[in-house]
Design an enzyme around this catalytic site. Structure first.
Site: not given
Ligand code: SER
Length: 316
Positions: A9, A12-13, A35-36, A53, A142, A146
């Site tokens: 990944g 990503g950020q 990364d994909i 992937d 999400y 987690k």
């Molecule tokens: N920054 C994330 C979100 O906003 C929270 O872990 O989804």
């Protein structure tokens, strides 16, 4: 054979900045970015890159074996707002990605970093100075992924001795890469808009306080936890970490100290609900005591640094 570090990944950020930092510390050729998506020119030219992937486990295993990978950072995930739109694919990516990688860590004996989030907490959690061990009844897809992930990490550590380490990241703020699909993204967008248009329409209401962190501190926490002696990593689900909490109004007021004409307006959308279910501030005393976590950036220092760097990027 030399040992390598793998970042999954990497576009990503967090991934894009973590790869840069790990390459600076360990040497470019020792950090493999995956990364994909197609690599950015910086990722492609900065060191080894493999497009894959995370759910393609045979290919992942091949990369691990071929490069004698001893540390993996698994950062591929769908964030809160996107996950609500794509329930099943979010669950698949966030859960199967972790389970497959935990299995691989058990067989191949690599150390694994996996990020959790303040989203493991829910409406029934104490909102202020949320403790390390408390009620976790998340109300987002999400957050559910987690929380389940945290349980799996602890399970694999206890049952199989997998050296897995995790942090519950707050909202992360950085200038190098845009966040994608999260509820805390406003705290990055606002800086770009403040410099470009001197206005910002916030999708969270004025008084929505959330825990946040500057990327510099998040990277230090991540690498610090991975480097800590195993005996100091006592929590194998995931650690609370914190540095600052603020509302959109407080962030706007801080930006106004540098850009006095800046104006913020409010138009809360569905993301308001997710934010309302999360803590306002976090107690991270366990991480500080166990492995010496410390932060450097508060709201004022982060705001100044973000504005300076984005301004420089616009000028070049
Ligand atoms: N920054 C994330 C979100 O906003 C929270 O872990 O989804």
């Amino acid at each position: 054979m030399k040992e390598s570090i793998l970042v999954i990944g990497a576009k990503g950020q967090i991934g894009s900045e973590l790869v840069e930092e790990l390459r600076r510390i360990n040497g470019s050729s020792n950090v493999i970015a995956t990364d994909i998506k197609e690599p950015s020119p910086e990722l492609r030219d900065g060191g080894p890159f493999v497009q894959l992937d995370v759910l393609d486990f045979p290919k992942l295993l091949e990369v691990v074996k071929k490069n004698n990978v001893k540390q993996v950072y698994l950062l591929a995930a769908l964030l809160s707002a996107t996950a609500e739109q794509k329930i099943k694919s979010a669950w698949k990516l966030n859960m199967e990605g972790l389970l497959g990688t935990l299995e691989m860590a058990k067989e191949e004996k690599f150390k694994l970093f996996w990020p959790s989030s303040i989203a493991v907490f829910g409406p029934s959690t104490p909102k202020v100075n949320t403790p390390q061990f408390t009620i976790t009844e998340p109300s987002t897809v999400y957050g559910i992924s987690k929380l389940a992930g945290e349980r799996w990490c602890e399970y694999y550590f206890q049952k199989f001795g997998v050296d897995v380490r995790s942090i519950r990241y707050p909202g992360l703020i950085g200038y190098k890469t845009e966040p994608g699909g999260g509820t805390t993204d406003y705290a990055v967008h606002i800086f770009h808009e403040a410099l470009k248009t001197k206005t910002y329409e916030s999708f969270l209401s004025a008084n929505t306080a959330l825990p946040m962190m500057y990327m510099h501190d998040a990277l230090n926490a991540t690498i610090g936890l991975m480097d800590a002696d195993p005996s100091r990593v006592k929590v194998r689900s995931s650690y609370n970490i914190a540095s600052m909490s603020f509302t959109p109004q407080q962030l706007a007021d801080e930006i106004c100290k540098h850009i006095p004409e800046f104006k913020i307006t409010y138009k809360p959308d569905v993301r308001q609900q997710y934010a309302d279910s999360w803590p306002q501030s976090i107690d991270d005393s366990v991480a500080r005591a166990d492995w010496g976590w410390q932060h450097e950036y508060d709201l004022a220092k982060m705001t100044k640094d973000m504005l300076e760097h984005i301004q420089q990027m616009v000028e070049h």
